[in-house]
Design a protein around this motif. Structure first.
Motif, PDB file in Angstrom:
ATOM      1  N   ASN A  45      10.676  17.581   8.237  1.00  0.00           N
ATOM      2  CA  ASN A  45      11.438  16.756   7.291  1.00  0.00           C
ATOM      3  C   ASN A  45      11.449  17.377   5.899  1.00  0.00           C
ATOM      4  N   TYR A  46      10.248  17.858   5.488  1.00  0.00           N
ATOM      5  CA  TYR A  46      10.189  18.468   4.161  1.00  0.00           C
ATOM      6  C   TYR A  46      11.078  19.709   4.107  1.00  0.00           C
TER       7      TYR A  46
ATOM      8  N   PHE B 145      15.067  28.606   6.355  1.00  0.00           N
ATOM      9  CA  PHE B 145      13.948  28.483   7.306  1.00  0.00           C
ATOM     10  C   PHE B 145      14.173  29.341   8.548  1.00  0.00           C
ATOM     11  N   GLU B 146      15.399  29.330   9.065  1.00  0.00           N
ATOM     12  CA  GLU B 146      15.647  30.093  10.302  1.00  0.00           C
ATOM     13  C   GLU B 146      15.462  31.591  10.066  1.00  0.00           C
TER      14      GLU B 146
ATOM     15  N   THR C  20       4.391  23.537   5.204  1.00  0.00           N
ATOM     16  CA  THR C  20       3.506  22.438   5.601  1.00  0.00           C
ATOM     17  C   THR C  20       3.685  21.200   4.720  1.00  0.00           C
ATOM     18  N   GLY C  21       4.630  21.265   3.787  1.00  0.00           N
ATOM     19  CA  GLY C  21       4.853  20.107   2.915  1.00  0.00           C
ATOM     20  C   GLY C  21       3.704  19.853   1.962  1.00  0.00           C
ATOM     21  N   ASN C  22       2.918  20.896   1.704  1.00  0.00           N
ATOM     22  CA  ASN C  22       1.807  20.720   0.770  1.00  0.00           C
ATOM     23  C   ASN C  22       2.254  21.058  -0.648  1.00  0.00           C
ATOM     24  N   ILE C  23       3.079  20.196  -1.173  1.00  0.00           N
ATOM     25  CA  ILE C  23       3.613  20.387  -2.517  1.00  0.00           C
ATOM     26  C   ILE C  23       4.152  19.040  -2.993  1.00  0.00           C
TER      27      ILE C  23
END
Ligand code: SF4
Length: 357
Positions: free
Chosen positions: A247-248, A256-257, A323-326
């Motif tokens: 989702n992020y 991303f691809e 990982t959405g760690n932001i």
């Protein structure tokens, strides 16, 4: 110096920021007769919270050094440097710079700045150089040590701004240090880690056994120049295992691809060969980051001044994005600078791409 309080005895107490490292600790300094009488950490300052490291206690000692420059010096006819007044020095400076510029063009002079002056002084320096003197080349030594982080942030976010506060040290449950030994280089930042009540995983990626590696819960002594392969290998594991925040990534990123295709070049065995860390260790590292709810990544000169520094910094940033760690407390891809106002220099005037604000 940003606060001042006088006393009946003629003493006065000022608050002063330590300039030895980039942490920005503040001390209360009591002066008597123009000399430092005492100093103590500023208990109300949000950076150091009443603590200071041994370097901070010596921050003003150089003021009394016998070889400290206290007046402008000019060479006399015999070639000896002699003190002159400020009016004379400024007049000579201005006259000679104008003469050089007139003869050789404005590009013939330049300034090199530092991360040790205030943001207001950066603004003034940039404006004076550009608009007052017509200088077209200016730079800061902060760019020389941080250029790779600057470029990585700009390429990732469009703007050079490490996305963290010192509270993040206290709120992560996994802290990953890449080429960063803050126990020695930024002791009060390490103190903020020690205030973390969560007993966090402290992961250190560094070829050397440094002071912080002794406190690490996991130390990966990778081969020199293999950090980029390791970071790509970890990213590949995240994608393969489905340990990414879809989702992020969908809502906040692009490419991303393409990045996933690039990661195909970094299978586990290649990363094992490059880093000297066995497959089990690499999987453990990936799983630790995956299982953390609030993971923060920290790097300093071990990345910035390294082989492929921009790519390595980008690879750290990409782990946070994958990982959405932001954007949450205790997270972020966070570069730590070396000088107390490096960011003032980078943001306000003295990098080649941000001249005069
Ligand atoms: S941590 Fe850095 S800024 Fe703070 S007192 Fe020590 S040297 Fe100075």
């Amino acid at each position: 110096m940003n606060q001042e309080a006088g006393t009946a005895s003629g003493e006065r107490t000022i608050s002063n920021t330590c300039g030895y490292c980039s942490t920005g600790c503040n001390l209360m300094v009591t002066l008597a007769g123009g000399k430092v009488k005492s100093r103590k950490p500023n208990p109300g300052y949000p950076v150091n919270l009443g603590k200071v490291c041994p370097k901070g206690f010596t921050m003003l000692d150089h003021l009394g050094a016998a070889d400290r420059a206290v007046a402008p010096l000019m060479k006399d006819e015999a070639g000896e440097l002699v003190p002159v007044g400020w009016d004379r020095a400024l007049e000579e400076f201005t006259r000679n710079f104008k003469k050089i510029q007139k003869s050789y063009g404005n590009q013939s002079v330049a300034f090199l700045s530092t991360g040790q002056i205030t943001t207001e002084e950066f603004a003034l320096l940039g404006a004076l150089a550009k608009f007052g003197m017509g200088i077209v080349h200016g730079d800061g030594n902060t760019r020389q040590c941080m250029a790779t982080a600057v470029v990585a942030y700009k390429q990732a976010f469009g703007f050079d701004a490490p996305p963290f506060t010192y509270r993040d040290f206290e709120e992560s449950d996994v802290l990953v240090f890449v080429g960063a030994n803050i126990v020695i280089a930024h002791p009060i930042m390490w103190n903020r880690v020690r205030r973390n009540p969560k007993k966090p995983e402290i992961v250190v990626l560094d070829p050397r056994k440094t002071e912080i590696s002794k406190f690490a819960t996991q130390h990966y002594p990778i081969r020199p120049k293999s950090d980029l392969a390791l970071l790509y290998g970890i990213a590949r594991i995240f994608v393969e295992q489905g340990w990414v925040d879809r989702n992020y990534i969908r809502d906040n990123t692009s490419g991303f691809e393409e990045f996933s295709s690039h990661l195909q070049k970094y299978p586990l065995q290649r990363v094992v060969s490059a880093t000297g860390i066995d497959a089990e260790g690499i999987m453990k590292l990936a799983r630790t980051i995956h299982e953390g709810e609030r993971v923060s990544f920290w790097w300093t000169m071990g990345v910035n001044q390294s082989h492929q520094g921009v790519r390595t910094a980008e690879a750290v940033i990409n782990l946070a994005l994958l990982t959405g760690n932001i954007g949450r407390a205790g997270t972020g891809p966070n570069s730590i600078t070396g000088q107390c106002n490096a960011m003032g220099s980078r943001l306000f005037s003295n990098t080649t791409s941000l001249f005069a604000g």
